[in-house]
Design an enzyme around this catalytic site. Structure first.
Site, PDB file in Angstrom:
ATOM      1  N   ARG A   1       0.815  -1.212   0.000  1.00 40.81           N
ATOM      2  CA  ARG A   1       0.000   0.000   0.000  1.00 40.81           C
ATOM      3  C   ARG A   1       0.853   1.268   0.000  1.00 40.81           C
ATOM      4  NH1 ARG A   1      -5.586  -0.644   1.355  1.00 40.81           N
ATOM      5  NH2 ARG A   1      -6.121  -2.675   0.563  1.00 40.81           N
TER       6      ARG A   1
ATOM      7  N   ASP B   1      -6.401  -3.420  -7.495  1.00 42.87           N
ATOM      8  CA  ASP B   1      -6.962  -4.003  -6.279  1.00 42.87           C
ATOM      9  C   ASP B   1      -7.204  -5.486  -6.495  1.00 42.87           C
ATOM     10  OD1 ASP B   1      -8.016  -3.112  -3.530  1.00 42.87           O
ATOM     11  OD2 ASP B   1      -9.581  -4.457  -4.268  1.00 42.87           O
TER      12      ASP B   1
ATOM     13  N   ARG C   1      -8.076  11.223  -5.805  1.00 39.53           N
ATOM     14  CA  ARG C   1      -9.236  10.484  -5.304  1.00 39.53           C
ATOM     15  C   ARG C   1     -10.437  11.406  -5.093  1.00 39.53           C
ATOM     16  NH1 ARG C   1     -12.809   8.020  -4.232  1.00 39.53           N
ATOM     17  NH2 ARG C   1     -13.086   6.212  -2.851  1.00 39.53           N
TER      18      ARG C   1
ATOM     19  N   ARG D   1      -3.877   6.327   0.380  1.00 43.76           N
ATOM     20  CA  ARG D   1      -4.476   7.511   1.008  1.00 43.76           C
ATOM     21  C   ARG D   1      -3.576   8.316   1.928  1.00 43.76           C
ATOM     22  NH1 ARG D   1      -9.458   4.183   2.943  1.00 43.76           N
ATOM     23  NH2 ARG D   1      -7.693   2.767   2.973  1.00 43.76           N
TER      24      ARG D   1
ATOM     25  N   TYR E   1     -14.101 -12.872   0.130  1.00 46.58           N
ATOM     26  CA  TYR E   1     -14.893 -11.686  -0.253  1.00 46.58           C
ATOM     27  C   TYR E   1     -16.125 -12.079  -1.051  1.00 46.58           C
ATOM     28  CZ  TYR E   1     -11.577  -8.297   1.496  1.00 46.58           C
ATOM     29  OH  TYR E   1     -10.794  -7.542   2.328  1.00 46.58           O
TER      30      TYR E   1
END
Ligand code: CP3
Length: 344
Positions: free
Chosen positions: A26, A75, A39, A30, A152
């Site tokens: 990562r 992702d 974003r 963010r 998921y």
């Protein structure tokens, strides 16, 4: 900066390097102002599907942090969308799968799709990134491992107890097998397409394997992870990453990979001893250490390097991804500390 012999790739092959290579899971995300600005203008899926923007986001941390590898901005859940399950990244709640898979019937209803054409935006981003990097820094491609993807698909999002997932393999083992075989096949194709486009190493994220008993990992997960790893183009290093798997490391190692990911819940030296000297390791700083002072960060880096003992085959990383609130200057301090303290 030109980095001769690519310390990252050399470490994947367990060759001696003049310093310990470092990158961060990562590293594009963010905690970086550049990412937050983009974003604010685009949705997350939109960013993933625009190769020019995905390439830009991939490259920013390479320039800003001085890391030894780039990881593609994408992702693990992107490959679930063409299965027709309704993937959405909703604000605050993380990813959501609108039509979770709960039965054999649901498994058989998953759409067939062409991995090469439906996910071409990913390979286009790989091409753009590798063109800009001019082979100075290697690019890591990645995918979710079959188990983490299945979790998921079945839970419909993140989970605490993986109840639906575990119930499926206990009560409908045949359906579970069909699902895992299907995922393993798609994941292997997807990684090989990233490699064909220019990715020089790949990482399999089995982020949630730590919820499994050793026996269930061996029976319901290991065969499928293994089938992905053996199908990867020969000569391309594979990093087998998971978290919370200190008690499963023997089996994780048996699933394969040139490098095994270790998280901070085990000492690096003990983890390396568990997986064996004939394989590389990646890790294993606690991501929360990056909230400590640069001096303390340096101490923790030194401790991990001491445990690695300068043995070839160590790639420095966090035990899991950079957290969104992490101060960027602390990340830079960590990367510098790894390079300085490991110079040999
Ligand atoms: O490492 C990198 O910098 C490359 C990009 C990358 C992302 N996700 C971008 C992302 C990688 C390698 C991933 C992997 C991923 N995605 C994993 C495995 C690694 C891990 O963290 O365990 C998992 C489980 C996912 C699924 C996922 N994607 C979740 C649970 C979430 C929401 C929670 C979160 O961390 O934000 C995402 C969204 C996501 N993936 C974001 C980014 C930058 C944030 C999206 C946003 O900007 O809102």
């Amino acid at each position: 900066m030109t980095k001769p012999n690519h310390p990252f790739l050399a470490a994947c092959r367990r060759e001696q390097t003049s310093f310990t290579p470092v990158w961060l899971m990562r590293q594009a995300g963010r905690y970086m102002e550049e990412y937050r600005k983009l974003r604010a203008q685009y949705g997350f899926l939109e960013l993933c599907k625009r190769p020019d923007l995905a390439a830009e986001i991939t490259l920013t941390p390479v320039q800003k942090l001085g890391v030894d590898a780039a990881i593609l901005f994408a992702d693990i859940l992107l490959i679930l969308e063409p299965l027709g399950v309704g993937l959405e990244y909703s604000k605050g709640d993380g990813p959501v799968i609108h039509h979770p898979v709960r039965s054999g019937k649901d498994v058989d209803a998953l759409k067939e799709f062409n991995v090469e054409s439906e996910l071409s935006f990913v390979y286009d981003a790989v091409k753009q990134v590798t063109k800009t990097l001019e082979n100075k820094v290697p690019l890591i491609g990645f995918a979710g491992a079959p188990f983490t993807l299945a979790s998921y698909l079945i839970e419909g999002g993140s989970s605490r107890n993986y109840l639906h997932t575990k119930r499926l393999y206990y009560t409908a083992p045949e359906a579970w097998k069909r699902l895992m075989e299907r995922l393993a096949k798609i994941v292997a194709q997807y990684l090989n397409c990233q490699i064909a486009a220019g990715a020089q190493a790949v990482q399999l994220f089995d982020s949630w394997a730590g919820c499994l008993t050793p026996m269930d990992y061996q029976q319901f997960v290991l065969p499928y992870t293994k089938s992905v790893i053996v199908a990867i183009a020969p000569g391309v290093p594979v990093i087998n990453f998971s978290t919370g798997t200190a008690g499963l490391l023997k089996h994780i190692r048996a699933a394969g990979g040139d490098v095994i990911g270790l998280d901070w819940r085990i000492n690096l030296d003990e983890g390396w001893a568990s997986v064996g000297d004939d394989v590389g390791v990646q890790g294993n700083l606690d991501p929360v250490v990056l909230f400590a002072s640069p001096k303390e960060i340096r101490n923790r880096v030194a401790d991990i390097l001491r445990q690695a003992g300068g043995k070839p085959g160590h790639i420095f990383n966090l035990g899991h991804g950079v957290l969104p609130e992490t101060p960027v200057d602390h990340v830079i301090a960590m990367v510098d500390a790894v390079h300085e303290l490991s110079a040999r």
